[in-house]
Design a protein around this motif. Sequence first.
Motif, mmCIF file in Angstrom:
data_model
loop_
_atom_site.group_PDB
_atom_site.id
_atom_site.type_symbol
_atom_site.label_atom_id
_atom_site.label_comp_id
_atom_site.label_asym_id
_atom_site.label_seq_id
_atom_site.Cartn_x
_atom_site.Cartn_y
_atom_site.Cartn_z
ATOM 1 N N TRP A 214 2.449 -3.391 16.387
ATOM 2 C CA TRP A 214 1.417 -2.412 16.118
ATOM 3 C C TRP A 214 0.690 -2.733 14.892
ATOM 4 O O TRP A 214 1.131 -2.771 13.801
ATOM 5 C CB TRP A 214 1.840 -0.922 16.128
ATOM 6 N N ILE A 215 -0.660 -2.614 15.090
ATOM 7 C CA ILE A 215 -1.477 -2.715 14.024
ATOM 8 C C ILE A 215 -2.050 -1.411 13.584
ATOM 9 O O ILE A 215 -2.689 -0.776 13.976
ATOM 10 C CB ILE A 215 -2.810 -3.851 14.186
ATOM 11 N N HIS A 255 -6.029 -13.012 4.585
ATOM 12 C CA HIS A 255 -5.440 -11.525 4.479
ATOM 13 C C HIS A 255 -5.029 -11.174 2.924
ATOM 14 O O HIS A 255 -5.519 -9.999 2.671
ATOM 15 C CB HIS A 255 -4.035 -11.559 5.377
ATOM 16 N N GLU A 256 -4.678 -12.051 2.408
ATOM 17 C CA GLU A 256 -4.327 -11.713 0.901
ATOM 18 C C GLU A 256 -5.725 -11.342 0.085
ATOM 19 O O GLU A 256 -5.718 -10.595 -0.646
ATOM 20 C CB GLU A 256 -3.382 -12.949 0.328
ATOM 21 N N TYR A 332 -1.745 4.517 4.064
ATOM 22 C CA TYR A 332 -2.614 3.197 4.396
ATOM 23 C C TYR A 332 -1.577 2.079 4.453
ATOM 24 O O TYR A 332 -1.016 1.771 3.388
ATOM 25 C CB TYR A 332 -3.935 2.925 3.435
ATOM 26 N N VAL A 333 -1.422 1.645 5.722
ATOM 27 C CA VAL A 333 -0.350 0.684 5.848
ATOM 28 C C VAL A 333 -1.142 -0.660 6.119
ATOM 29 O O VAL A 333 -1.800 -0.790 6.984
ATOM 30 C CB VAL A 333 0.576 1.123 7.058
ATOM 31 N N ASP A 334 -0.878 -1.697 5.481
ATOM 32 C CA ASP A 334 -1.504 -2.676 5.561
ATOM 33 C C ASP A 334 -0.997 -4.230 6.253
ATOM 34 O O ASP A 334 -1.300 -5.258 6.200
ATOM 35 C CB ASP A 334 -2.011 -3.522 4.048
ATOM 36 N N ALA A 335 -0.034 -3.848 6.938
ATOM 37 C CA ALA A 335 0.736 -4.923 7.597
ATOM 38 C C ALA A 335 1.326 -4.466 8.917
ATOM 39 O O ALA A 335 1.365 -3.064 9.320
ATOM 40 C CB ALA A 335 1.947 -5.322 6.805
ATOM 41 N N PRO A 336 1.450 -5.365 10.119
ATOM 42 C CA PRO A 336 1.737 -4.644 11.426
ATOM 43 C C PRO A 336 3.338 -4.393 11.282
ATOM 44 O O PRO A 336 4.112 -4.516 10.404
ATOM 45 C CB PRO A 336 1.779 -6.086 12.189
ATOM 46 N N HIS A 365 2.110 -5.121 1.488
ATOM 47 C CA HIS A 365 1.905 -6.527 0.588
ATOM 48 C C HIS A 365 1.588 -6.309 -0.780
ATOM 49 O O HIS A 365 1.102 -5.268 -1.111
ATOM 50 C CB HIS A 365 0.816 -7.484 1.621
ATOM 51 N N PHE A 366 1.742 -7.446 -1.416
ATOM 52 C CA PHE A 366 1.491 -7.502 -2.854
ATOM 53 C C PHE A 366 0.423 -8.557 -2.963
ATOM 54 O O PHE A 366 0.688 -9.591 -3.450
ATOM 55 C CB PHE A 366 2.525 -7.715 -3.774
ATOM 56 N N PRO A 367 -0.776 -8.232 -2.753
ATOM 57 C CA PRO A 367 -1.909 -9.110 -2.862
ATOM 58 C C PRO A 367 -2.328 -9.766 -4.237
ATOM 59 O O PRO A 367 -2.748 -8.878 -5.162
ATOM 60 C CB PRO A 367 -3.186 -8.649 -2.204
#
Length: 440
Positions: A214-215, A255-256, A332-336, A365-367
């Motif tokens: 799920w996205i 994405h990063e 806010y969730v930034d990954a599937p 994630h840690f962009p």
Amino acid sequence: MKKFVNWARTTICKPKDIVYPETEEEIIELVKLCNASKTPIKVVGAGHSYNDIFCPGENGVLVSLKKFNALEKVDKERHQVTFQAGMRMPRLIKLLKEEGLSISNLGTNVFDNVAGSCATGYHGSGINYRIFSNFVTKFEIITPTGEKKVITKDDPEYDIYAVSLGMLGIVIRITLQCEPYFKLKVVEKKMSFEAIEAEFETLLKENDHFKFIWIPHTRDFMVWTANRTEEPANGWWKMFKTYFVSGVIINNFLHELLLFFASFNRRLIPKVNQLMSRLLLPEKNVSVYPSHWAFFLPHVLKQDVVEYAFNIKDTFKVFREIIEMIEEKKIYVDAPIEVRFVKGDTFWMSPTQGEDTCWIGTKIHFPLGREPEYFRYFSEVDRILLKYRGRPHWGKQFRITTEEFKHNYPKWDEFWSFVEKNDPNGIFTNRFIKRLKGEA
């Protein structure tokens, strides 16, 4: 003082020494010396665990077996291979291919150390497949007191050693059950959450491998199924587009970059997710790849991860609660979020012990080195999963009390009694283990 940093850069280990033995005799001598001096000792594999399960502490010795990694025997009649415990998945996959063999099931990360994967409960997806340790027919181990011990699958102690958390000595050799080299026909398609739930039993039982993602902040779900096939594999161009263009350039580098800008204003995350979904999630895509390519998903972007296993009957209850939590808490969730399925087993410390399980994994994630605040999110995931007797992946993040572990693992006390009997000087104990036992 030496230093070892794990792949995700979530753990920094500063042991007294890091050693790289090249022979079985060197490993035995090292363990005996540590036992005699009561010096903590731990083994690190590829460094893909997100927590500090591998760190012996500042007074300890960290052991890497990366120079002890030979393929020693191939039994083509039984489809079995024996190799030294420094072997990592990419090299093993390559060597197996040369012998006409494949590993029956893999996760999306195929860069792990094989022995470390066994110790922490590594798994793929497919309700007819147990965790990776189930493919091991024999472990050869140097015990905490320096003796060599062989554990085969018909040994009563196999269930203890299959998922050992690195507490019962150093695995030096593994015999792995494989199968003849095979290809997988992969079908990826968008489905609504309601359709996945309605067709769940069919998807689960009629496919060798099945999972869905799920996205977050969208209504976009994707189902992934894979089945063994004799159809010809896709050519290099489709693999290039799938794994390099989509997998590396878009899903990692682009994405990063987008997440880096969104890190200054997390309210942009839903827009980023919607764009990535449009770029990466097909209405339907059919591919045929060698099995290891089919399982593999490129991971370049640094991240931290939490993943739990729980009874498969609660799959959609749990997932609904996670969706509602994200919306209600405005997180806010930034990954599937990935959902996988694994057959139950009898291993004492396996997250799938005693029941067929659903695994739900989520990450942040840690962009470009920027680390958002995410512990509130992970803590909320912990809270929900503990309501359903969730058991965490041992190599990922979790915040659980000893009493909760005792409740969720029927053999908890027996396992630690066995450890204390076999490691009387506690040389394989570290801060991670002390936290599990409520001693730190």
